[in-house]
Design an enzyme around this catalytic site. Structure first.
Site, PDB file in Angstrom:
ATOM      1  CD  GLN A  91      -2.762  -1.070   2.596  1.00 18.78           C
ATOM      2  OE1 GLN A  91      -2.708  -0.314   3.322  1.00 18.78           O
ATOM      3  NE2 GLN A  91      -3.690  -2.318   2.664  1.00 18.78           N
ATOM      4  CG  HIS A 156      -3.634   0.258   7.487  1.00 16.53           C
ATOM      5  ND1 HIS A 156      -4.349  -0.179   8.731  1.00 16.53           N
ATOM      6  CD2 HIS A 156      -4.345  -0.330   6.480  1.00 16.53           C
ATOM      7  CE1 HIS A 156      -5.551  -0.831   8.390  1.00 16.53           C
ATOM      8  NE2 HIS A 156      -5.238  -1.120   6.736  1.00 16.53           N
ATOM      9  CD  GLU A 252     -15.293   4.834  13.721  1.00 16.48           C
ATOM     10  OE1 GLU A 252     -15.053   3.778  14.585  1.00 16.48           O
ATOM     11  OE2 GLU A 252     -14.438   5.910  14.161  1.00 16.48           O
ATOM     12  CE1 TYR A 262     -13.359  11.795  16.801  1.00 14.75           C
ATOM     13  CE2 TYR A 262     -10.927  12.340  17.138  1.00 14.75           C
ATOM     14  CZ  TYR A 262     -12.379  12.841  16.830  1.00 14.75           C
ATOM     15  OH  TYR A 262     -12.697  13.981  16.798  1.00 14.75           O
ATOM     16  CE1 TYR A 273     -10.455  -6.215   6.682  1.00 15.08           C
ATOM     17  CE2 TYR A 273      -8.503  -6.091   7.565  1.00 15.08           C
ATOM     18  CZ  TYR A 273      -9.369  -5.555   7.106  1.00 15.08           C
ATOM     19  OH  TYR A 273      -9.405  -4.309   6.612  1.00 15.08           O
TER      20      TYR A 273
END
Length: 384
Positions: A91, A156, A252, A262, A273
């Protein structure tokens, strides 16, 4: 201030954009207006971020490491030189791009990327440079932020770049995925799972919530985030709104307020997962901010804008967000801080939407996340 939003619709710029040569176009019916969808250009390699220059042309990042200049007619430049090396595994790569609020005076451009460290560790970094007049190279490049700590993960990274009305730069970050260190999203001595707020040169604003505390990093604005890849300033309030990826369920929509927690990875509307509970197994907890809205199943959000243009008056004030897993452009009606309605557009095209930006002409511009990635332009009326 939205990315590159220096000029409004009208005049020579709008005429140039409206006259752009499209490769393909069609008309789409929505719950509001009919819209024409044009392909401005294609052949981009996993485009990730888009920012408009004052003349209506675009800077577009490709995740594998290239920054391109794209004209309104869809002509794509060779890679702009001068950028630091990126780690494009998994990623990682070259991520978001935005312009300095004073770009027309200083020509500064900011971009985020995956930065390689020792032993294969990585983190999200932000650099800035001065775009040459001929738009072929970045000059005087400097790295203004590197997420700490670097960890052994290629997932991420976040990361959206958003300037607020006062000229501070928000950088959204991920918690780097692995259970071995995702808990650092709750730790104030780590940048993992945080949104940070910087001055344009990378220094720390004096009014950040943790300035002066020995046990916290002063760049932190808010914490307990999972992987924030959509963020924008609400034009009505000036606050940063963000949309972050949940695990299996629980994307979210939040307002990122200073010092707020949060909840990740203690609370979530989703599950891991493998189906096991996240953290406490609860969706809410005292002292932790709950989302304004959540998606289960996920849409996998990436890219976000509050629509302000005149081209679609019915949609003024609505949020548009790209959907990767949902393969759609998601529109949210708002009543203050409450989502009152959701509509999904372009799902019949079945493409991962990586970014959504309002153009200076009031049209919406989308990036599709694929090896043959495209820029789409959504405008009013029927396709010609």
């Amino acid at each position: 201030m939205t990315k590159g939003m220096f000029l409004r619709t009208g005049g020579v710029l709008a005429a140039t954009l409206l006259a752009s040569t499209a490769l393909a176009q069609e008309t789409i019916s929505t719950q509001g207006p009919d819209i024409a969808v044009e392909t401005v250009t294609e052949g981009l390699s996993h485009p990730w971020g888009l920012a408009f220059l004052p003349d209506g042309s675009m800077l577009v990042t490709e995740r594998y490491g290239n920054l391109r200049h794209v004209t309104p007619a869809g002509d794509v430049s060779e890679p702009i030189s001068g950028l630091p090396e990126v780690d494009n595994r998994s990623q990682g790569g070259l991520l978001d791009v935005t312009l300095d609020p004073d770009f027309e005076e200083n020509r500064l451009v900011y971009w985020s990327y995956a930065e390689l460290g020792e032993g294969g560790t990585t983190s999200t970094a932000v650099a800035r440079g001065k775009l040459s007049d001929d738009r072929t190279k970045m000059q005087d490049v400097e790295v203004i932020f590197s997420q700490e700590p670097k960890v052994a993960s290629s997932a991420h990274y976040g990361s959206r770049l958003v300037f607020d009305r006062e000229g501070h730069l928000f950088v959204t970050l991920g918690e780097r995925f692995s259970e071995a260190f995702r808990g650092q999203a709750q730790e104030l001595d780590s940048d993992l799972g945080k949104i940070v707020r910087l001055n344009p040169d990378g220094s720390i604003p004096n009014d950040n919530p943790y300035v002066g505390r020995d046990d916290a990093r002063p760049e932190i604005w808010s914490y307990g985030h999972r992987n924030v890849q959509a963020a924008a300033i609400n034009p009505g309030t000036g606050e940063l709104w963000e949309i972050e990826h949940g695990p299996k369920g629980g994307d979210e929509l939040n307002i990122a307020r200073p010092g707020e927690n949060y909840g990740w990875p203690i609370i979530s509307y989703g599950v891991n997962y493998n189906g096991t509970p996240v953290g406490s197994g609860k969706a809410q907890a005292e002292g932790m901010a709950g989302p304004l809205y959540q998606w289960t199943p996920v849409i996998a959000p990436s890219g976000m804008v509050f629509y302000e243009g005149d081209m679609f008056p019915e949609w003024q004030g609505d949020i548009f967000v790209g959907g990767l897993a949902s393969q759609a452009l998601v529109r949210l009606d708002l009543d203050g801080e409450k989502v009152t309605h959701e509509e999904r557009l372009l799902h019949e095209r079945a493409k991962r939407i990586r970014d959504v930006v309002e153009g200076p002409d009031g049209a919406l511009y989308l990036l599709t996340d694929e090896a043959n990635g495209a820029i789409w332009r959504l405008h009013a009326g029927k396709a010609s």
